[in-house]
Enzyme design. Structure first.
Site, PDB file in Angstrom:
ATOM      1  N   ASP A  11      34.628  77.400  21.265  1.00 53.73           N
ATOM      2  CA  ASP A  11      34.452  76.245  22.138  1.00 53.73           C
ATOM      3  C   ASP A  11      33.555  75.264  21.371  1.00 53.73           C
ATOM      4  OD1 ASP A  11      34.275  74.633  24.473  1.00 53.73           O
ATOM      5  OD2 ASP A  11      32.362  75.600  24.946  1.00 53.73           O
ATOM      6  N   ASP A  13      31.445  72.075  22.821  1.00 61.46           N
ATOM      7  CA  ASP A  13      30.190  71.683  23.478  1.00 61.46           C
ATOM      8  C   ASP A  13      29.481  72.909  24.053  1.00 61.46           C
ATOM      9  OD1 ASP A  13      30.940  69.057  22.854  1.00 61.46           O
ATOM     10  OD2 ASP A  13      31.980  68.801  24.764  1.00 61.46           O
TER      11      ASP A  13
HETATM   12 MG    MG Z   1      31.239  74.691  26.410  1.00 65.02          MG
END
Ligand code: MG
Ligand code: ZN
Length: 167
Positions: A11, A13
């Site tokens: 992932d 962020d």
């Molecule tokens: Mg995230």
């Protein structure tokens, strides 16, 4: 058969860079965490492709655009290149939740697309994320997953993966 690669899906962020409640919309809002380059390097040394899969609904919410997202990803790639490693692919979903696309995590679309394009065997691959939707997407795609948070850092997640493959 003909799926020779194994991958670590990351992932973006909250894993690679600091999450912002108002979204990371431009390069100037990008704060890359320290230590991520050596983590990625270890994974690549162990033979994994490293691929970023990220929901970026800020695009279709009209808060940013594809050019900005690509700039941010170019900047992340430059950071890794400067630290002797690189990301094998960036996949993002620009859709809002109400668009009901097949790529916004927890749907597995981004992982499935990467697997198809980069010939990845999902069963020998992992997703590392900081949200339940990352873990759900991994399950639906048929790969393993580790959820990270303040206690379980990216570095320790990677240690878990490397020890599980005897590396
Ligand atoms: Mg995230
Ligand atoms: Zn989507």
């Amino acid at each position: 058969m003909n799926k020779p690669n194994k991958a670590i899906f990351l992932d973006r962020d909250g894993v690679i860079n600091k999450e912002r409640s108002t979204y990371v919309k431009t390069v100037s809002e990008l704060e890359i965490f320290s230590g991520v380059a050596s983590a990625v390097k270890k994974l690549k040394d162990a033979g994994f492709l490293v691929i970023i899969v990220t929901n970026q609904s800020a695009v279709n919410r009209g808060l940013t655009n594809h050019d900005n997202v690509n700039d941010i990803h170019f900047n992340i790639q430059e950071y890794f290149r400067k630290n002797d490693t690189f990301i094998d692919g960036f996949y993002y979903c620009p859709h809002r939740p109400d668009e009901n696309c097949s790529c916004r995590k927890p749907k597995p679309g981004l992982l499935l697309k990467a697997a198809e394009e980069l010939k990845i065997d999902l069963q020998s691959s992992w997703m590392i994320g900081d949200s339940d939707s990352d873990i759900q997407a991994a399950k639906l795609a048929g790969c393993k997953s580790i959820k990270i948070n303040a206690e379980t850092s990216l570095t320790s997640a990677i240690q878990t993966i490397l020890s599980s493959i005897g590396s």
